[in-house]
Design an enzyme around this catalytic site. Sequence first.
Site, PDB file in Angstrom:
ATOM      1  CD1 TRP A 220      -8.526   7.039  13.650  1.00  0.00           C
ATOM      2  CD2 TRP A 220      -6.975   8.192  12.936  1.00  0.00           C
ATOM      3  NE1 TRP A 220      -8.517   7.333  13.097  1.00  0.00           N
ATOM      4  CE2 TRP A 220      -7.820   7.609  11.687  1.00  0.00           C
ATOM      5  CE3 TRP A 220      -5.769   9.236  12.839  1.00  0.00           C
ATOM      6  CZ2 TRP A 220      -6.801   7.784  10.868  1.00  0.00           C
ATOM      7  CZ3 TRP A 220      -5.202   9.405  11.194  1.00  0.00           C
ATOM      8  CH2 TRP A 220      -5.642   8.581  10.385  1.00  0.00           C
TER       9      TRP A 220
ATOM     10  N   GLY B 241      -5.410  13.528  17.705  1.00  0.00           N
ATOM     11  CA  GLY B 241      -5.372  12.146  18.271  1.00  0.00           C
ATOM     12  C   GLY B 241      -6.543  12.120  18.783  1.00  0.00           C
TER      13      GLY B 241
ATOM     14  NE  ARG C 204       5.494   4.095  15.631  1.00  0.00           N
ATOM     15  CZ  ARG C 204       4.736   4.181  14.057  1.00  0.00           C
ATOM     16  NH1 ARG C 204       5.135   5.445  13.185  1.00  0.00           N
ATOM     17  NH2 ARG C 204       4.325   3.505  13.798  1.00  0.00           N
TER      18      ARG C 204
ATOM     19  CD  GLU D 249      -2.916   0.938   2.324  1.00  0.00           C
ATOM     20  OE1 GLU D 249      -3.173   2.124   2.684  1.00  0.00           O
ATOM     21  OE2 GLU D 249      -3.147  -0.303   2.721  1.00  0.00           O
TER      22      GLU D 249
ATOM     23  CD  GLU E 256      -4.773   7.796   6.049  1.00  0.00           C
ATOM     24  OE1 GLU E 256      -6.010   6.238   5.772  1.00  0.00           O
ATOM     25  OE2 GLU E 256      -4.123   7.267   6.686  1.00  0.00           O
TER      26      GLU E 256
ATOM     27  NE  ARG F 274       8.704   0.585   5.744  1.00  0.00           N
ATOM     28  CZ  ARG F 274       8.530  -0.631   5.621  1.00  0.00           C
ATOM     29  NH1 ARG F 274       7.040  -1.139   5.199  1.00  0.00           N
ATOM     30  NH2 ARG F 274       8.862  -2.178   5.864  1.00  0.00           N
ATOM     31  CD  GLU F 275       2.898   5.631  10.948  1.00  0.00           C
ATOM     32  OE1 GLU F 275       3.859   5.162  10.837  1.00  0.00           O
ATOM     33  OE2 GLU F 275       1.828   4.281  11.113  1.00  0.00           O
TER      34      GLU F 275
ATOM     35  CG  ASP G 210      -1.790   4.812   2.903  1.00  0.00           C
ATOM     36  OD1 ASP G 210      -2.386   3.975   1.658  1.00  0.00           O
ATOM     37  OD2 ASP G 210      -1.695   3.946   3.807  1.00  0.00           O
TER      38      ASP G 210
ATOM     39  CG  HIS H  38      -0.979   9.477   7.421  1.00  0.00           C
ATOM     40  ND1 HIS H  38      -0.513   9.617   8.970  1.00  0.00           N
ATOM     41  CD2 HIS H  38      -0.881   8.548   7.468  1.00  0.00           C
ATOM     42  CE1 HIS H  38      -0.217   8.425   9.353  1.00  0.00           C
ATOM     43  NE2 HIS H  38      -0.822   7.384   8.185  1.00  0.00           N
TER      44      HIS H  38
ATOM     45  CG  ASN I 261       2.601   3.723   6.405  1.00  0.00           C
ATOM     46  OD1 ASN I 261       3.841   4.009   6.493  1.00  0.00           O
ATOM     47  ND2 ASN I 261       1.219   3.760   7.453  1.00  0.00           N
TER      48      ASN I 261
END
Length: 283
Positions: free
Chosen positions: A191, A195, A271, A97, A101, A125-126, A99, A114, A116
């Site tokens: 989200w 957030g 993270r 995929e 967004e 992998r944002e 992305d 956003h 990814n």
Amino acid sequence: MTNKIFLALLFLGYVVAVSAGNFNQDFEITWGDGRAKILNNGELLTLSLDKPSGSGFRSRNEYLFGKIDMQLKLVPGNSAGTVTAYYLSSLGNVHDEIDFEFLGNLSGDPYILHTNVFTQGKGNREQQFYLWFDPTKDFHTYSILWNPQSIIFSVDGTPIREFKNLESKGVSFPKNQAMRIYSSLWNADDWATRGGLVKTDWSQAPFTASYRNFNAEACVWTSSSGSSCSSNNPSSNQSWMKQSMDATGQARIQWVQKNYMIYNYCTDTKRFPQGLPPECTIA
């Protein structure tokens, strides 16, 4: 002032030439119970979202590598809680995929773009960016160049991100699964904005995003005949297949990431306490 001058130079000589596709021929509406509409003899497509449902569409063709352009005008005003997704994807648990967004926000606050990349079902992998313009006032071109060497995300012809093929270093890369183009407008107020602290204001519904000028220079994949870019089709123009990021393109990416990037998984050591993903540390 220096930034403004550089940005003006950034766009010169790097404008995407877009030819209009036809949404009736190239796409099919997949969900939304009438909330998605193809208008103007196939030149315009709109998605809408209200409290009961959003809407979406997908390409009729599957592609295995290509340069995909689409012009979008995003939901205006108070778009908090909404997400407009525009992406390439295969199917299954180990899907690939790519992305875009667009995360909505309160009136006057900027959208978040956003991005990814998923390979064999694994994402995380944002990279996120603010845009250097209001994406709700007019149409802007969002492009994905996907070839065996790399994936390049671009906005109005300006590259913002590159994901290189580093299979030789043990990093998987999307190259074997054909993907369709998908887009949807949906509610993600658990989200999407701060957030999930800011919820969708349904008094502003319906929310509408618009699409035009789809263009694909791409290898169409069919299960019966494989890729349209095979050696049996020498007439196909595949200059994009060998395109890579030159020094000027790298400088543009660095400038955008310095001034507009707001999140990069490759710098998020909290993270990844066991170490950053390998593509982040390979020169």
